[in-house]
Scaffold this motif. Structure first.
Motif, PDB file in Angstrom:
ATOM      1  N   ALA A 230       0.834  -1.205   0.000  1.00 58.97           N
ATOM      2  CA  ALA A 230       0.000   0.000   0.000  1.00 58.97           C
ATOM      3  C   ALA A 230       0.865   1.250   0.000  1.00 58.97           C
ATOM      4  O   ALA A 230       0.576   2.231  -0.708  1.00 58.97           O
ATOM      5  CB  ALA A 230      -0.925  -0.013   1.221  1.00 58.97           C
ATOM      6  N   LEU A 233       2.262   1.873  -3.488  1.00 61.71           N
ATOM      7  CA  LEU A 233       1.220   2.280  -4.439  1.00 61.71           C
ATOM      8  C   LEU A 233       0.839   3.741  -4.220  1.00 61.71           C
ATOM      9  O   LEU A 233       0.592   4.479  -5.187  1.00 61.71           O
ATOM     10  CB  LEU A 233      -0.004   1.375  -4.298  1.00 61.71           C
ATOM     11  CG  LEU A 233       0.192  -0.079  -4.747  1.00 61.71           C
ATOM     12  CD1 LEU A 233      -1.087  -0.873  -4.533  1.00 61.71           C
ATOM     13  CD2 LEU A 233       0.625  -0.145  -6.205  1.00 61.71           C
ATOM     14  N   VAL A 234       0.794   4.161  -2.978  1.00 62.04           N
ATOM     15  CA  VAL A 234       0.527   5.571  -2.703  1.00 62.04           C
ATOM     16  C   VAL A 234       1.676   6.436  -3.231  1.00 62.04           C
ATOM     17  O   VAL A 234       1.455   7.540  -3.742  1.00 62.04           O
ATOM     18  CB  VAL A 234       0.295   5.813  -1.202  1.00 62.04           C
ATOM     19  CG1 VAL A 234       0.249   7.299  -0.882  1.00 62.04           C
ATOM     20  CG2 VAL A 234      -1.005   5.147  -0.760  1.00 62.04           C
ATOM     21  N   ALA A 329      -4.450   0.840  -3.442  1.00 64.57           N
ATOM     22  CA  ALA A 329      -3.684   1.051  -2.209  1.00 64.57           C
ATOM     23  C   ALA A 329      -4.582   0.911  -0.989  1.00 64.57           C
ATOM     24  O   ALA A 329      -4.197   0.287   0.013  1.00 64.57           O
ATOM     25  CB  ALA A 329      -3.034   2.438  -2.236  1.00 64.57           C
ATOM     26  N   VAL A 360      -2.151   5.408   3.493  1.00 64.91           N
ATOM     27  CA  VAL A 360      -2.927   5.762   2.308  1.00 64.91           C
ATOM     28  C   VAL A 360      -3.381   7.215   2.343  1.00 64.91           C
ATOM     29  O   VAL A 360      -3.702   7.794   1.296  1.00 64.91           O
ATOM     30  CB  VAL A 360      -4.144   4.823   2.136  1.00 64.91           C
ATOM     31  CG1 VAL A 360      -3.694   3.433   1.759  1.00 64.91           C
ATOM     32  CG2 VAL A 360      -4.990   4.782   3.390  1.00 64.91           C
TER      33      VAL A 360
END
Length: 364
Positions: A230, A233-234, A329, A360
């Motif tokens: 996560a 991805l952020v 995410a 996130v």
């Protein structure tokens, strides 16, 4: 006690949601103090363990340590140790080894990525050269292994397994997607290996070396790995941020450096059937070749990229593929939280839940 380390600890426990405003019980105040004190001990231990009699090694190994760092991994180790006997000497040693492993990986990553800066200072390879930076990383991996070896065979195997995954992640990122591979699955696996594995080890080590119930360990592994995914991805979304003064990078820095991100993977897939997506992809890729994005200065207005590239990045930022990346995410963070069901209710579990949320929320 080191005042700077104390300030770092206070910021970190606040980041985890461990604030007296939220948790006012005496037990939670004790937990906060334990983590902050542990971070102080770890900081002192890092300075000691990264000191070498050899003057060259001493200068290079301390370089990135003295540049700072958030110490997120040791903090997670100290936090999950509260599920057992608390911050024992074994927990401190494991946390030090994990952070040294992380620092070692940064030396190698910056060489692989030809990064210009790290933690606000010139990268180690820019200062000492590629060979010295690589050897320094190797030296730090050796020191981390020595620390883990002092904790016994279980710790040695944990360190070896983690190191293997770090190397595999870098290897697969370097060689790229192979024929027959799904690009998205390949990318997620790279993130799990390069980032998630060490965060998972940090969370697991706190449980393992505080003698907490063994049934918590699989949950910590799953939580750490999914939080790591996560987080990255952020970062893919943050790379497109229009506010370089907050991110420290001009928008699209990773893309210009040839780094494959999830929005780009989604866009390439959509471009196969969507002419508008194909046109946007073409505009983005037209500026990638030949631009050394790692050497772009945020302050100079980024003259290296064309105005059309800036416009394309702004369009990508608002595109559905970026919204899908952020949603992905959130999905990984939610799954990380779900893995905590086995843990008892209390400030430790609440802090881990809040930490997943802060991961996130960084994109806002």
């Amino acid at each position: 006690m080191n005042p700077s380390a104390t300030r770092r600890g206070s910021r970190l426990t606040s980041q985890l949601g461990l604030t007296e405003r939220i948790f006012a019980s005496p037990g939670t105040k004790h937990l906060i103090a334990s983590i902050d004190d542990g971070l102080d001990r770890i900081e002192e231990g890092l300075m000691r363990e990264l000191g070498f009699a050899d003057s060259v090694a001493d200068a290079t190994t301390r370089y990135l340590l003295e540049a700072g760092g958030k110490r997120v991994r040791p903090m997670l180790t100290l936090l999950t140790a509260q599920l057992g006997d608390g911050v024992t000497d074994e927990v401190i040693t494991a946390a030090e080894a994990i952070e040294i492993t992380h620092i070692a990986s940064l030396y190698h990553d910056d060489v692989m990525d030809d990064a210009d800066k790290r933690r606000g200072v010139p990268s180690a390879h820019a200062v000492f050269g590629n060979s010295v930076a690589i050897l320094t990383g190797d030296l730090l991996f050796a020191r981390a292994s020595q620390l883990m070896a002092s904790l016994g065979e279980r710790a040695i195997l944990l360190q070896a397994d983690t190191f293997e995954r770090l190397v595999l992640g870098q290897l697969h990122e370097t060689v790229g997607v192979q024929p027959g591979d799904d690009p998205e699955a390949h990318y997620i696996q790279v993130l799990a290996d390069k980032t998630g594995s060490l965060i998972a080890t940090a969370a697991r080590a706190g449980v393992s070396f505080s003698h907490a119930p063994e049934e918590y360990e699989p949950a910590m592994v799953e939580y750490g790995e999914k939080v790591g995914i996560a987080f990255q991805l952020v970062d893919d979304v943050i790379d497109l941020s229009p506010q370089p003064e907050e991110t420290g990078k001009v928008p699209g820095t990773d893309l210009r450096a040839g780094v494959v991100t999830l929005p780009l993977i989604y866009l390439r897939r959509q471009a196969e059937t969507d002419p508008q997506a194909a046109a946007l992809l073409s505009r983005i890729e037209a500026d990638v070749t030949g631009i050394d994005a790692s050497r772009v200065d945020v302050a100079d207005g980024d003259a290296a990229a064309s105005d059309d590239f800036h416009a394309a990045i702004a369009e990508l930022r608002q595109h559905d593929v970026t919204k899908r990346t952020l949603a992905e995410a959130h999905r990984w963070a939610d799954e990380a939280v779900a893995a905590l069901d086995v843990l008892p209710k209390g400030p430790v579990k609440e802090a881990l839940v809040r930490f997943a949320g802060t991961i996130v929320d960084r994109s806002h």
